[in-house]
Design an enzyme around this catalytic site. Structure first.
Site, PDB file in Angstrom:
ATOM      1  N   ASP A  54       0.829  -1.217   0.000  1.00 48.76           N
ATOM      2  CA  ASP A  54       0.000   0.000   0.000  1.00 48.76           C
ATOM      3  C   ASP A  54       0.863   1.267   0.000  1.00 48.76           C
ATOM      4  O   ASP A  54       2.079   1.217   0.271  1.00 48.76           O
ATOM      5  CB  ASP A  54      -0.879  -0.035   1.268  1.00 48.76           C
ATOM      6  N   ASP A  97     -10.597   2.039  -3.549  1.00 52.65           N
ATOM      7  CA  ASP A  97     -11.235   1.709  -2.269  1.00 52.65           C
ATOM      8  C   ASP A  97     -12.746   1.721  -2.418  1.00 52.65           C
ATOM      9  O   ASP A  97     -13.464   1.316  -1.506  1.00 52.65           O
ATOM     10  CB  ASP A  97     -10.835   2.735  -1.199  1.00 52.65           C
TER      11      ASP A  97
HETATM   12  C1  DGJ Z   1      -5.940   1.714   1.818  1.00 52.83           C
HETATM   13  C2  DGJ Z   1      -6.258   0.524   0.961  1.00 52.83           C
HETATM   14  O1  DGJ Z   1      -6.729   0.943  -0.268  1.00 52.83           O
HETATM   15  C3  DGJ Z   1      -7.278  -0.350   1.710  1.00 52.83           C
HETATM   16  O2  DGJ Z   1      -7.653  -1.421   0.901  1.00 52.83           O
HETATM   17  C4  DGJ Z   1      -6.656  -0.821   2.990  1.00 52.83           C
HETATM   18  O3  DGJ Z   1      -5.574  -1.670   2.711  1.00 52.83           O
HETATM   19  C5  DGJ Z   1      -6.218   0.365   3.812  1.00 52.83           C
HETATM   20  N1  DGJ Z   1      -5.381   1.259   3.067  1.00 52.83           N
HETATM   21  C6  DGJ Z   1      -5.472  -0.083   5.034  1.00 52.83           C
HETATM   22  O4  DGJ Z   1      -4.943   0.950   5.729  1.00 52.83           O
END
Ligand code: DGJ
Length: 727
Positions: free
Chosen positions: A471, A541
């Site tokens: 991430d 997301d």
């Molecule tokens: C952002 C990501 O896009 C989510 O899927 C998740 O992993 C969160 N970060 C976790 O902090």
């Protein structure tokens, strides 16, 4: 194919359906003669006659303005008044330049770029070296050609062949001149949870500039542009793509001249950029993938999809089975322990998933997003017995185990920051900007890259981990490193991304069997640079069954569907609050690398059955997701319906999936869809509709879409059939 016509000093590059022709004109400049659809090699004389009109041979000293000449690399301060491709400032402050042909080479295969993602293979490469009239600077332009493809990779290498240092103030990767005409520019813009929206505008006089100044390729604009000739649509007309294999600050510009010609260029963003080249040093600009289509945007996208799968992604993963992931993030967020996770693992196995991914929150003191980042040590208070307990349970249930990291970041409330406050991007005395309560590690420092490599490696080597979700949850600010001399701070942004690439290269090489998925709070860093290391990226997301249709549609413009992680999430949706039918979420999530983003331990029997059948269906169509061709049938930005179709390369199988959103009068969507991409001569059966007809008929007459309520979705499985319907 690359051919050299010695007498005419002409270079002819040919891909699947384009020709790219350039020559060394009478004045010694490298001039473009044609880039577009196939033309006849016998007409070379006519091309040169036309080329000479734009820059007559007697223009040796550039007495005449050079801004009508379609140059292969624009220069500055010597009569070409359009934006240059490079600006090279010498020690005496002068930066005028004018490059002329010196030599060329035609090589087999593709060059390897150390430290930068690049096309892994090619048929041939044309490299042409130009020298500046006024300084000992040289530029080598590279053209990497693929016989069965309409992608053409371009990049440039700038060399200081003198004895004094020079400073690059711009060093774009390519310059591409398109002939006079009316063009539109399509870009993918967005923000968190609304990535890759499509906007198309006319290219008017002046400079149209797409860029990122966020330190990453960004949600704001994706490092891609399609330049569409007047009349170009999804299915017809000419268009040119420019996509950067780069994840840092970038720019793509289109400059329309008085005469109507358009100069397209791009590469590392020159805003705030400078790069010092000592005597004999070179700077390699990142690769750009140009692409030509004479059959609309749809064909352009299919060329890009093939190119990324065949030339960019790690070959061992490009078309391999993608882990069917169940991820705990939206099920638990930070609030979990082993007791909570074990039933989720059991549930995931029951659904048919094959990998359980433990997301953020398993390390350090990480119980919220303001603490722990950087401390890659298992939190055994939360997870008694460490990761082993979870991994054992996964094994018992036949699942692989995956783990989340955010390697390039740190919280101030962490052991790492307390030990090394100097390792973050910040300037002493200036309060740093925080994003999601975190700071970015200074990857221009090799010791920081080493530290991250070692701490992530430790976890990966001590545990049986098959999958990593990597991430990156904020943009860059400050753009400063105390480890870089004051007069070289303009190198920071590019050096940062080189540090990221170094880390990605080292970790993926050290753990070649691990499947890495990229993520940056969704699609903040969805680009071909990241796809070189990680074959898949968390698209957004936003897992809402409606919003996803637009996000996936936009992303598919220049990326294969297999690069997009597409998960089924719970309702009401966490991001939008909207409720869409579970079947719809499944159908939309089947058009990419699918998985689940919900609490697998809390599903009703009905929900379980539906997701099980989704996963079963996905397994059946996975080959199409991995290797098929995408045809976009109904545009969710322009109509009340979304529909996409995947067709196998041999045209024996296809899958159509769509969703309607009424948002208007009932029946307010076109109810007949013309299928595309099937063989006209083959006969097909649409399983769900019991229709048997030829590809030609299905394309011409189309197929009726079922009457569905708001956010209703459907899917059809199509196979070549031996059966004939009796008439
Ligand atoms: C952002 C990501 O896009 C989510 O899927 C998740 O992993 C969160 N970060 C976790 O902090």
């Amino acid at each position: 194919m690359i051919r050299y016509y010695e007498r005419q000093k002409t270079f002819w590059l040919r891909g699947k359906s384009y020709d790219y022709v350039m020559y060394v004109n009478g004045a010694g400049f490298l001039q473009n003669l044609h880039y577009g659809g196939r033309i006849d090699e016998n007409d070379l004389g006519e091309l040169i006659r036309r080329g000479d009109l734009l820059c007559p041979p007697q223009n040796v000293n550039g007495e005449l303005a050079l801004d009508a000449m379609p140059g292969e690399y624009g220069f500055f301060g010597r009569g070409d008044f359009r934006e240059p491709t490079a600006v090279i400032e010498r020690h005496d402050g002068a930066s005028m330049s004018r490059f002329r042909y010196v030599s060329h080479e035609i090589r087999k295969g593709a060059p390897r770029l150390k430290g930068l993602p690049h096309a892994r293979s090619a048929d041939a490469t044309f490299a042409v070296t130009l020298r500046d009239d006024f300084s000992p600077s040289e530029i080598t332009l590279y053209y990497v050609v693929f016989d069965g493809s309409d992608a053409l990779v371009r990049y440039a290498e700038l060399k200081n062949a003198g004895s004094e240092p020079v400073r690059l103030k711009r060093a774009f990767s390519f310059c591409n001149e398109l002939p006079s005409g009316d063009y539109k520019m399509l870009r993918l813009f967005g923000a968190w949870a609304t990535e890759c929206r499509v906007e198309t505008t006319q290219i008017g006089r002046g400079v149209t500039r797409l860029q990122s100044l966020r330190g990453v390729s960004s949600y704001g604009l994706n490092p891609f542009a399609a330049i569409m000739r007047d009349g170009c649509t999804e299915t017809q007309g000419e268009c040119y793509g420019a996509q950067l294999v780069y994840s840092g600050n970038w720019a793509i510009t289109a400059e329309k001249s008085f005469s109507g010609s358009v100069r397209v260029q791009g590469g590392v963003n020159d805003f705030g950029f400078s790069w010092e080249l000592g005597a004999g040093e070179t700077f390699v600009a990142p690769q750009a993938v140009l692409c030509y289509s004479g059959e609309g945007l749809g064909q352009l996208s299919r060329e890009y999809a093939d190119f990324i799968r065949e030339r960019i992604m790690r070959p061992e993963f490009a078309c391999s089975h993608r882990p069917l992931v169940a991820n705990n993030w939206e099920a638990t967020f930070f609030d979990f322990n082993a007791e909570k996770l074990l039933p989720i693992i059991d549930g995931a196995a029951e659904l048919g998933a094959d990998t359980f991914v433990l997301d953020d929150g398993w390390f350090g003191e990480r119980n919220f997003d303001n603490v722990g980042l950087g401390d890659w040590v298992v939190n055994t208070e939360k997870l008694e017995g460490g990761l082993k307990t979870l991994i054992e349970r996964c094994k018992k249930r036949g699942l692989k185990f995956g783990l989340w990291f955010e390697p390039e970041m740190v919280n101030e409330d962490s052991e790492l920051f307390r030990a090394h406050p100097e390792w973050v991007i910040a300037k002493a005395g200036v309060e740093p900007v925080r994003g999601r309560n975190q700071l970015v590690l200074d990857l221009t420092r090799p010791e920081v890259v080493d530290y991250i490599f070692n701490s992530v490696s430790k976890i990966l080597s001590e545990n049986d981990i098959a999958y990593v979700k990597w991430d990156f949850n904020r943009d860059l600010t400050e753009f400063y490193s105390a480890s870089i001399p004051a007069n070289r701070q303009g190198e920071f942004a590019h050096r940062f991304i080189l540090g990221s690439y170094n880390l990605m290269e080292r970790l993926t090489s050290a753990f070649p069997e691990v499947f890495f998925e990229g993520c940056a709070g969704g699609g903040r860093r969805f680009d071909a640079g990241v796809l070189y290391y990680f074959p898949q990226i968390w698209t957004s997301d936003n897992t809402d069954g409606f919003e996803r249709t637009r996000i996936q549609w936009g992303t598919s413009l220049c990326y294969p569907v297999s690069a997009m992680s597409c998960h089924v999430a719970a309702c009401p949706n966490h991001q939008t609050g909207r409720t869409t039918p579970l079947n719809t979420r499944c159908v939309v999530a089947s058009l990419g690398a699918t998985g689940c983003e919900l609490d697998c331990s809390k599903l009703t029997d009905g929900e379980k059955a539906e997701i099980k059948s989704h996963i079963k269906n996905y397994k059946q169509i996975e080959e199409l997701v991995l290797r098929g061709d995408l045809y976009r049938l109904s545009n969710p930005f322009e109509t009340n319906m979304f529909c996409e179709m995947l067709v196998s390369k041999d045209k024996t199988k296809a899958y159509v999936a769509g969703e309607v959103f009424l948002g208007g009068p009932f029946g307010g969507y076109a109810n007949v869809l013309r299928l595309r991409g099937l063989s006209e001569r083959k006969t097909y059966k649409i399983e769900e509709l019991d229709i048997i007809a030829s590809g030609r008929t299905l394309a011409e007459l189309g197929v009726s879409v079922p009457q569905l309520g708001d956010f209703g979705a459907w899917a059809w499985h199509i196979t070549e059939s031996e059966e004939y319907k009796e008439s």
